[in-house]
Scaffold this motif. Structure first.
Motif, PDB file in Angstrom:
ATOM      1  N   VAL A   1      34.875  39.356  48.346  1.00  0.00           N
ATOM      2  CA  VAL A   1      35.488  38.103  48.797  1.00  0.00           C
ATOM      3  C   VAL A   1      36.969  38.294  49.145  1.00  0.00           C
ATOM      4  CG1 VAL A   1      36.085  35.747  48.089  1.00  0.00           C
ATOM      5  CG2 VAL A   1      33.860  36.689  47.516  1.00  0.00           C
ATOM      6  N   GLY A   2      37.728  38.913  48.237  1.00  0.00           N
ATOM      7  CA  GLY A   2      39.178  38.932  48.436  1.00  0.00           C
ATOM      8  C   GLY A   2      39.807  40.293  48.423  1.00  0.00           C
ATOM      9  N   HIS A   3      39.071  41.348  48.635  1.00  0.00           N
ATOM     10  CA  HIS A   3      39.559  42.733  48.687  1.00  0.00           C
ATOM     11  C   HIS A   3      40.227  43.140  47.370  1.00  0.00           C
ATOM     12  CE1 HIS A   3      38.272  42.874  52.800  1.00  0.00           C
ATOM     13  NE2 HIS A   3      39.010  41.815  53.102  1.00  0.00           N
ATOM     14  N   GLY A   4      41.370  43.797  47.406  1.00  0.00           N
ATOM     15  CA  GLY A   4      41.984  44.389  46.222  1.00  0.00           C
ATOM     16  C   GLY A   4      42.382  43.390  45.158  1.00  0.00           C
ATOM     17  N   LYS A   5      43.126  42.373  45.557  1.00  0.00           N
ATOM     18  CA  LYS A   5      43.571  41.382  44.587  1.00  0.00           C
ATOM     19  C   LYS A   5      42.378  40.582  44.070  1.00  0.00           C
ATOM     20  CE  LYS A   5      46.993  37.753  43.968  1.00  0.00           C
ATOM     21  NZ  LYS A   5      47.996  36.913  44.611  1.00  0.00           N
TER      22      LYS A   5
ATOM     23  N   ALA B   1      39.398  41.704  43.674  1.00  0.00           N
ATOM     24  CA  ALA B   1      38.654  42.547  42.733  1.00  0.00           C
ATOM     25  C   ALA B   1      39.262  42.462  41.340  1.00  0.00           C
ATOM     26  CB  ALA B   1      38.642  43.989  43.216  1.00  0.00           C
ATOM     27  N   ALA B   2      40.581  42.458  41.261  1.00  0.00           N
ATOM     28  CA  ALA B   2      41.252  42.356  39.963  1.00  0.00           C
ATOM     29  C   ALA B   2      40.990  40.999  39.323  1.00  0.00           C
ATOM     30  CB  ALA B   2      42.753  42.583  40.133  1.00  0.00           C
ATOM     31  N   ILE B   3      41.071  39.945  40.115  1.00  0.00           N
ATOM     32  CA  ILE B   3      40.809  38.604  39.591  1.00  0.00           C
ATOM     33  C   ILE B   3      39.338  38.489  39.179  1.00  0.00           C
ATOM     34  CG2 ILE B   3      40.695  36.155  40.204  1.00  0.00           C
ATOM     35  CD1 ILE B   3      43.142  36.685  42.021  1.00  0.00           C
ATOM     36  N   GLY B   4      38.453  39.005  39.995  1.00  0.00           N
ATOM     37  CA  GLY B   4      37.026  38.960  39.682  1.00  0.00           C
ATOM     38  C   GLY B   4      36.685  39.735  38.420  1.00  0.00           C
ATOM     39  N   ALA B   5      37.361  40.865  38.217  1.00  0.00           N
ATOM     40  CA  ALA B   5      37.126  41.646  37.007  1.00  0.00           C
ATOM     41  C   ALA B   5      37.554  40.868  35.768  1.00  0.00           C
ATOM     42  CB  ALA B   5      37.872  42.975  37.079  1.00  0.00           C
ATOM     43  N   GLY B   6      38.678  40.184  35.860  1.00  0.00           N
ATOM     44  CA  GLY B   6      39.140  39.364  34.736  1.00  0.00           C
ATOM     45  C   GLY B   6      38.192  38.217  34.433  1.00  0.00           C
ATOM     46  N   VAL B   7      37.769  37.539  35.489  1.00  0.00           N
ATOM     47  CA  VAL B   7      36.836  36.422  35.311  1.00  0.00           C
ATOM     48  C   VAL B   7      35.497  36.937  34.781  1.00  0.00           C
ATOM     49  CG1 VAL B   7      35.531  34.640  36.535  1.00  0.00           C
ATOM     50  CG2 VAL B   7      37.946  34.970  37.035  1.00  0.00           C
ATOM     51  N   GLY B   8      35.034  38.059  35.297  1.00  0.00           N
ATOM     52  CA  GLY B   8      33.770  38.640  34.833  1.00  0.00           C
ATOM     53  C   GLY B   8      33.834  39.088  33.380  1.00  0.00           C
ATOM     54  N   ALA B   9      34.957  39.654  32.976  1.00  0.00           N
ATOM     55  CA  ALA B   9      35.123  40.062  31.583  1.00  0.00           C
ATOM     56  C   ALA B   9      35.116  38.839  30.665  1.00  0.00           C
ATOM     57  CB  ALA B   9      36.413  40.848  31.408  1.00  0.00           C
ATOM     58  N   GLY B  10      35.749  37.770  31.109  1.00  0.00           N
ATOM     59  CA  GLY B  10      35.724  36.527  30.323  1.00  0.00           C
ATOM     60  C   GLY B  10      34.318  35.966  30.198  1.00  0.00           C
ATOM     61  N   ALA B  11      33.585  35.981  31.302  1.00  0.00           N
ATOM     62  CA  ALA B  11      32.205  35.503  31.270  1.00  0.00           C
ATOM     63  C   ALA B  11      31.348  36.405  30.374  1.00  0.00           C
ATOM     64  CB  ALA B  11      31.627  35.460  32.675  1.00  0.00           C
ATOM     65  N   GLY B  12      31.573  37.707  30.422  1.00  0.00           N
ATOM     66  CA  GLY B  12      30.842  38.630  29.555  1.00  0.00           C
ATOM     67  C   GLY B  12      31.158  38.406  28.086  1.00  0.00           C
ATOM     68  N   ALA B  13      32.413  38.096  27.787  1.00  0.00           N
ATOM     69  CA  ALA B  13      32.799  37.815  26.403  1.00  0.00           C
ATOM     70  C   ALA B  13      32.128  36.537  25.901  1.00  0.00           C
ATOM     71  CB  ALA B  13      34.318  37.697  26.295  1.00  0.00           C
ATOM     72  N   LEU B  14      32.065  35.522  26.752  1.00  0.00           N
ATOM     73  CA  LEU B  14      31.365  34.289  26.367  1.00  0.00           C
ATOM     74  C   LEU B  14      29.881  34.548  26.136  1.00  0.00           C
ATOM     75  CD1 LEU B  14      32.997  31.611  28.708  1.00  0.00           C
ATOM     76  CD2 LEU B  14      33.199  31.804  26.232  1.00  0.00           C
ATOM     77  N   TYR B  15      29.271  35.346  27.002  1.00  0.00           N
ATOM     78  CA  TYR B  15      27.857  35.678  26.843  1.00  0.00           C
ATOM     79  C   TYR B  15      27.634  36.489  25.564  1.00  0.00           C
ATOM     80  CZ  TYR B  15      23.246  37.602  27.800  1.00  0.00           C
ATOM     81  OH  TYR B  15      21.932  37.963  27.702  1.00  0.00           O
ATOM     82  N   ASN B  16      28.535  37.407  25.280  1.00  0.00           N
ATOM     83  CA  ASN B  16      28.425  38.198  24.054  1.00  0.00           C
ATOM     84  C   ASN B  16      28.534  37.300  22.825  1.00  0.00           C
ATOM     85  OD1 ASN B  16      28.316  40.700  22.540  1.00  0.00           O
ATOM     86  ND2 ASN B  16      30.466  40.316  22.098  1.00  0.00           N
ATOM     87  N   HIS B  17      29.463  36.352  22.846  1.00  0.00           N
ATOM     88  CA  HIS B  17      29.612  35.425  21.724  1.00  0.00           C
ATOM     89  C   HIS B  17      28.339  34.601  21.540  1.00  0.00           C
ATOM     90  CE1 HIS B  17      31.559  32.761  18.891  1.00  0.00           C
ATOM     91  NE2 HIS B  17      31.137  31.727  19.608  1.00  0.00           N
ATOM     92  N   HIS B  18      27.761  34.161  22.632  1.00  0.00           N
ATOM     93  CA  HIS B  18      26.517  33.390  22.570  1.00  0.00           C
ATOM     94  C   HIS B  18      25.398  34.208  21.938  1.00  0.00           C
ATOM     95  CE1 HIS B  18      23.025  31.076  23.773  1.00  0.00           C
ATOM     96  NE2 HIS B  18      22.573  32.131  24.418  1.00  0.00           N
TER      97      HIS B  18
END
Length: 102
Positions: A61-65, A67-84
Motif C-alpha cells: 500500500v505505502g512502500h517503505g514507510k 511497511a514500517a507502519i504495517g509491521a507495527g500495526v501487525g505486531a500489535g494485532a499479533g500481541a492481541l491475538y496472543n493475549h486472547h
C-alpha cells in the motif's frame, strides 16, 4: 557360586521392598495445560507473524514507510491475538482442573 547367591538374595529383596503400582489414577487439582501449551515460542510466532503480514500489506500500500507502519500495526494485532489465546488456554485449564478435582 557365592556371588550368584548374593545376587539372588538382592534381587528377591528388591522385589519384596518394591512399592506396588497404584490401581487408580490420581488427578491433581490443577492441570498443566496452560504451562504446556502456551510457550514463548508460540508467542513469538504469533506476534512475528502478525508483524510480517502487516509489513507485507503496508509495503504493497505505502512502500517503505507503509511497511514500517504495517509491521507495527501487525505486531500489535499479533500481541492481541496472543493475549486472547493465552486467556482461552487459562479458561480451558480451569475447566480441566475442575473436572479432575473429584
Amino acid at each position: 557360586m557365592r556371588n550368584m547367591v548374593l545376587a539372588g538374595l538382592l534381587t528377591m529383596a528388591s522385589f519384596a521392598t518394591a512399592m506396588p503400582a497404584p490401581q487408580t489414577q490420581t488427578y491433581y487439582h490443577r492441570s498443566h495445560y496452560y504451562e504446556r501449551k502456551q510457550t514463548k515460542k508460540k508467542a513469538v510466532e504469533r506476534i512475528g507473524g502478525g508483524a510480517a503480514a502487516g509489513a507485507v500489506v503496508g509495503a504493497l500500500v505505502g512502500h517503505g514507510k507503509g511497511a514500517a507502519i504495517g509491521a507495527g500495526v501487525g505486531a500489535g494485532a499479533g500481541a492481541l491475538y496472543n493475549h486472547h489465546k493465552k486467556e482461552e488456554a487459562k479458561k480451558k485449564d480451569e475447566r480441566l482442573s475442575y473436572r479432575r478435582s473429584y
